[in-house]
Design a protein around this motif. Sequence first.
Motif, PDB file in Angstrom:
ATOM      1  N   LYS A  12       0.849  -1.196   0.000  1.00  0.00           N
ATOM      2  CA  LYS A  12       0.000   0.000   0.000  1.00  0.00           C
ATOM      3  C   LYS A  12       0.883   1.245   0.000  1.00  0.00           C
ATOM      4  O   LYS A  12       2.004   1.245   0.497  1.00  0.00           O
ATOM      5  N   VAL A  13       0.354   2.309  -0.546  1.00  0.00           N
ATOM      6  CA  VAL A  13       1.104   3.569  -0.632  1.00  0.00           C
ATOM      7  C   VAL A  13       1.439   4.088   0.763  1.00  0.00           C
ATOM      8  O   VAL A  13       2.556   4.537   1.021  1.00  0.00           O
ATOM      9  N   SER A  14       0.467   4.013   1.677  1.00  0.00           N
ATOM     10  CA  SER A  14       0.715   4.513   3.034  1.00  0.00           C
ATOM     11  C   SER A  14       1.808   3.702   3.724  1.00  0.00           C
ATOM     12  O   SER A  14       2.623   4.255   4.469  1.00  0.00           O
ATOM     13  N   LYS A  16       4.360   2.190   2.199  1.00  0.00           N
ATOM     14  CA  LYS A  16       5.628   2.599   1.590  1.00  0.00           C
ATOM     15  C   LYS A  16       6.105   3.921   2.163  1.00  0.00           C
ATOM     16  O   LYS A  16       7.284   4.094   2.465  1.00  0.00           O
ATOM     17  N   HIS A  17       5.168   4.861   2.332  1.00  0.00           N
ATOM     18  CA  HIS A  17       5.547   6.168   2.885  1.00  0.00           C
ATOM     19  C   HIS A  17       5.996   6.055   4.341  1.00  0.00           C
ATOM     20  O   HIS A  17       6.936   6.738   4.759  1.00  0.00           O
TER      21      HIS A  17
END
Length: 74
Positions: A12-14, A16-17
């Motif tokens: 998920k993008v969150s 990765k961030h």
Amino acid sequence: MSSYILEVNERKVSGKHLIAYLKSLSSLEVYLKPQIEEMSGLDEAIEDIKMGRVTKHKNFEEYQKAVYQELGYV
């Protein structure tokens, strides 16, 4: 110092961030630490005066009264 165990979905993008942010924290310490250590005690005192983080008292009794008032003893 504390240790935490996190379970992060890196797909998920969150996720990765979050991982990128946590990794950046360790690299920031390398850059911030030398700047803090370079400042001598005299430099810190001069900076405190410039920033207005000092108080002046005529004698010890006035100083003691101000400290007691700040601590709530009066």
